[in-house]
Design a protein around this motif. Structure first.
Motif, PDB file in Angstrom:
ATOM      1  N   HIS A 102     -44.556   1.324   9.288  1.00  0.00           N
ATOM      2  CA  HIS A 102     -44.081   2.480  10.048  1.00  0.00           C
ATOM      3  C   HIS A 102     -43.509   2.062  11.400  1.00  0.00           C
ATOM      4  O   HIS A 102     -42.614   2.731  11.929  1.00  0.00           O
ATOM      5  N   HIS A 103     -43.971   0.960  11.958  1.00  0.00           N
ATOM      6  CA  HIS A 103     -43.457   0.497  13.248  1.00  0.00           C
ATOM      7  C   HIS A 103     -42.019  -0.008  13.140  1.00  0.00           C
ATOM      8  O   HIS A 103     -41.318  -0.100  14.143  1.00  0.00           O
ATOM      9  N   ASN A 104     -41.580  -0.351  11.918  1.00  0.00           N
ATOM     10  CA  ASN A 104     -40.220  -0.826  11.711  1.00  0.00           C
ATOM     11  C   ASN A 104     -39.180   0.293  11.761  1.00  0.00           C
ATOM     12  O   ASN A 104     -37.979   0.030  11.793  1.00  0.00           O
ATOM     13  N   LEU A 105     -39.631   1.532  11.782  1.00  0.00           N
ATOM     14  CA  LEU A 105     -38.717   2.662  11.712  1.00  0.00           C
ATOM     15  C   LEU A 105     -38.084   3.011  13.053  1.00  0.00           C
ATOM     16  O   LEU A 105     -36.988   3.565  13.094  1.00  0.00           O
ATOM     17  N   SER A 106     -38.769   2.719  14.161  1.00  0.00           N
ATOM     18  CA  SER A 106     -38.231   3.066  15.479  1.00  0.00           C
ATOM     19  C   SER A 106     -38.964   2.284  16.555  1.00  0.00           C
ATOM     20  O   SER A 106     -40.100   1.824  16.351  1.00  0.00           O
ATOM     21  N   VAL A 107     -38.331   2.163  17.709  1.00  0.00           N
ATOM     22  CA  VAL A 107     -38.976   1.512  18.854  1.00  0.00           C
ATOM     23  C   VAL A 107     -40.209   2.307  19.289  1.00  0.00           C
ATOM     24  O   VAL A 107     -41.227   1.742  19.676  1.00  0.00           O
ATOM     25  N   ALA A 108     -40.108   3.639  19.237  1.00  0.00           N
ATOM     26  CA  ALA A 108     -41.244   4.467  19.633  1.00  0.00           C
ATOM     27  C   ALA A 108     -42.485   4.151  18.807  1.00  0.00           C
ATOM     28  O   ALA A 108     -43.614   4.180  19.316  1.00  0.00           O
ATOM     29  N   ASN A 109     -42.299   3.812  17.540  1.00  0.00           N
ATOM     30  CA  ASN A 109     -43.430   3.527  16.667  1.00  0.00           C
ATOM     31  C   ASN A 109     -44.123   2.207  16.981  1.00  0.00           C
ATOM     32  O   ASN A 109     -45.164   1.899  16.395  1.00  0.00           O
ATOM     33  N   HIS A 110     -43.571   1.428  17.906  1.00  0.00           N
ATOM     34  CA  HIS A 110     -44.262   0.211  18.339  1.00  0.00           C
ATOM     35  C   HIS A 110     -45.577   0.544  19.029  1.00  0.00           C
ATOM     36  O   HIS A 110     -46.431  -0.323  19.206  1.00  0.00           O
ATOM     37  N   GLN A 111     -45.738   1.801  19.421  1.00  0.00           N
ATOM     38  CA  GLN A 111     -46.996   2.218  20.043  1.00  0.00           C
ATOM     39  C   GLN A 111     -48.095   2.482  19.009  1.00  0.00           C
ATOM     40  O   GLN A 111     -49.254   2.691  19.387  1.00  0.00           O
ATOM     41  N   MET A 112     -47.752   2.487  17.740  1.00  0.00           N
ATOM     42  CA  MET A 112     -48.749   2.685  16.691  1.00  0.00           C
ATOM     43  C   MET A 112     -49.632   1.445  16.587  1.00  0.00           C
ATOM     44  O   MET A 112     -49.139   0.319  16.540  1.00  0.00           O
ATOM     45  N   HIS A 113     -50.921   1.652  16.519  1.00  0.00           N
ATOM     46  CA  HIS A 113     -51.835   0.520  16.405  1.00  0.00           C
ATOM     47  C   HIS A 113     -52.012   0.125  14.943  1.00  0.00           C
ATOM     48  O   HIS A 113     -52.360   0.955  14.105  1.00  0.00           O
ATOM     49  N   ASP A 114     -51.749  -1.140  14.645  1.00  0.00           N
ATOM     50  CA  ASP A 114     -51.965  -1.715  13.314  1.00  0.00           C
ATOM     51  C   ASP A 114     -51.460  -0.785  12.210  1.00  0.00           C
ATOM     52  O   ASP A 114     -52.225  -0.357  11.341  1.00  0.00           O
ATOM     53  N   PRO A 115     -50.156  -0.475  12.204  1.00  0.00           N
ATOM     54  CA  PRO A 115     -49.627   0.519  11.266  1.00  0.00           C
ATOM     55  C   PRO A 115     -49.653   0.061   9.811  1.00  0.00           C
ATOM     56  O   PRO A 115     -49.661  -1.130   9.507  1.00  0.00           O
ATOM     57  N   LEU A 116     -49.631   1.052   8.927  1.00  0.00           N
ATOM     58  CA  LEU A 116     -49.613   0.811   7.491  1.00  0.00           C
ATOM     59  C   LEU A 116     -48.174   0.692   6.991  1.00  0.00           C
ATOM     60  O   LEU A 116     -47.224   0.888   7.742  1.00  0.00           O
ATOM     61  N   LEU A 117     -48.031   0.398   5.708  1.00  0.00           N
ATOM     62  CA  LEU A 117     -46.718   0.340   5.081  1.00  0.00           C
ATOM     63  C   LEU A 117     -46.161   1.746   4.875  1.00  0.00           C
ATOM     64  O   LEU A 117     -46.912   2.703   4.672  1.00  0.00           O
ATOM     65  N   THR A 118     -44.850   1.852   4.911  1.00  0.00           N
ATOM     66  CA  THR A 118     -44.180   3.092   4.540  1.00  0.00           C
ATOM     67  C   THR A 118     -44.115   3.177   3.008  1.00  0.00           C
ATOM     68  O   THR A 118     -44.319   2.173   2.311  1.00  0.00           O
ATOM     69  N   PRO A 119     -43.800   4.360   2.463  1.00  0.00           N
ATOM     70  CA  PRO A 119     -43.586   4.435   1.005  1.00  0.00           C
ATOM     71  C   PRO A 119     -42.499   3.464   0.531  1.00  0.00           C
ATOM     72  O   PRO A 119     -42.630   2.858  -0.544  1.00  0.00           O
ATOM     73  N   TYR A 120     -41.446   3.306   1.340  1.00  0.00           N
ATOM     74  CA  TYR A 120     -40.408   2.346   0.969  1.00  0.00           C
ATOM     75  C   TYR A 120     -40.960   0.920   1.009  1.00  0.00           C
ATOM     76  O   TYR A 120     -40.602   0.083   0.171  1.00  0.00           O
ATOM     77  N   GLY A 121     -41.837   0.630   1.974  1.00  0.00           N
ATOM     78  CA  GLY A 121     -42.475  -0.674   2.023  1.00  0.00           C
ATOM     79  C   GLY A 121     -43.282  -0.954   0.769  1.00  0.00           C
ATOM     80  O   GLY A 121     -43.277  -2.080   0.237  1.00  0.00           O
ATOM     81  N   GLU A 122     -43.978   0.061   0.267  1.00  0.00           N
ATOM     82  CA  GLU A 122     -44.737  -0.108  -0.975  1.00  0.00           C
ATOM     83  C   GLU A 122     -43.800  -0.385  -2.148  1.00  0.00           C
ATOM     84  O   GLU A 122     -44.123  -1.190  -3.027  1.00  0.00           O
ATOM     85  N   GLU A 123     -42.642   0.269  -2.143  1.00  0.00           N
ATOM     86  CA  GLU A 123     -41.652   0.004  -3.186  1.00  0.00           C
ATOM     87  C   GLU A 123     -41.129  -1.426  -3.083  1.00  0.00           C
ATOM     88  O   GLU A 123     -40.908  -2.098  -4.110  1.00  0.00           O
ATOM     89  N   GLN A 124     -40.919  -1.905  -1.853  1.00  0.00           N
ATOM     90  CA  GLN A 124     -40.483  -3.296  -1.668  1.00  0.00           C
ATOM     91  C   GLN A 124     -41.499  -4.262  -2.281  1.00  0.00           C
ATOM     92  O   GLN A 124     -41.117  -5.290  -2.869  1.00  0.00           O
TER      93      GLN A 124
END
Length: 258
Positions: free
Chosen positions: A14-36
């Motif tokens: 989820h942090h890969n989606l925007s600069v703002a999401n860099h504030q997320m602590h230890d984020p999980l994969l996005t649904p697209y990440g799971e598909e990857q």
């Protein structure tokens, strides 16, 4: 005989989606990440020969390993070994891991070995500090640890910034934001040097040809200069982000300005 090491960058978080999401602590994969991860499972060559899977203890890397290498983990009854030395380079919230008890709860019942993840691994201080000398030291320790393993085909799931330090290859570090590695990209390495106090990787010809064709590799001086430039650029990117975050509590404003 030293093993072959196949390095993989984690899938989209989820942090890969925007600069703002860099504030997320230890984020999980996005649904697209799971598909990857499912796609990597289908395309990774000779996946049935993998006999060890190692991952950074951040959640996105562990889940990338679990989803991408599910079949071999199940068939060979393997556990993913979480190695703190493989964690990402910055101390942004998104690159800061979770406490051992939280990780134990997150991965309870899953084939994940957290025995090497001790309290303080996510402190970003001393050994874990976000500066080049500290990162280089732990990357060297990781290479030594990997080269000393008895397994022959090892998968390492880590992070785009850190993988440049682990492989000592900065030749394409500007391809994406802060890294030359795409999400779920993999490259294969053998050992060019392995002694008790030193270890270095050499990318296999097949791996280089797969991603670069016949492009000539950089010489030592070119590689050293590129490493210096890339490290300084990454440090400046982190500094700029922290300056913006300190000036406003509005993450949308931060995102709009970057």
């Amino acid at each position: 005989m030293a093993p072959n090491v196949h390095c993989v960058r984690h899938a989209q978080g989820h942090h890969n989606l925007s600069v703002a999401n860099h504030q997320m602590h230890d984020p999980l994969l996005t649904p697209y990440g799971e598909e990857q991860c499912r796609n990597l499972r289908k395309t990774f060559p000779n996946i049935d020969k993998v006999d060890l899977v190692v991952a950074s203890p951040l959640k996105r890397t562990v889940y990338t390993a679990l989803l991408s290498f599910e079949s071999v983990l199940k068939e060979k009854k393997l556990k993913i070994i979480c190695l703190p030395e493989l964690q990402e380079t910055s101390d942004l919230p998104c690159d800061t891991g979770s406490a051992p008890d939280e990780l134990a709860k997150e991965f309870e019942g899953k084939p994940v070995d957290l025995s090497l993840v001790n309290w303080g691994w996510n402190s970003k201080r001393m050994k874990w500090a976000p500066n080049a000398p500290a990162i280089e030291r732990r990357a060297r320790e990781a290479r030594q640890w990997l080269m000393a393993r008895p397994e022959k085909e090892i998968v390492v799931v880590s992070h785009g910034g850190y993988l440049h330090y682990l492989t000592e290859d900065w030749s394409d570090s500007a391809r994406f934001a802060g890294t030359g590695w795409a999400n779920t990209e993999f490259r294969s390495y053998s050992s060019s040097t392995y002694q008790a106090d030193e270890a270095h990787f050499t990318e296999t010809q097949e791996s280089r040809r797969r991603r670069l064709g016949d492009e000539k590799p950089l010489d030592h001086n070119e590689a050293t200069q590129l490493k210096r430039t890339s490290t300084n650029e990454r440090k400046q990117e982190t500094s700029d982000y922290l300056d913006k975050a300190a000036k406003t509590n509005d993450v949308q404003a931060i995102q709009a300005k970057v």
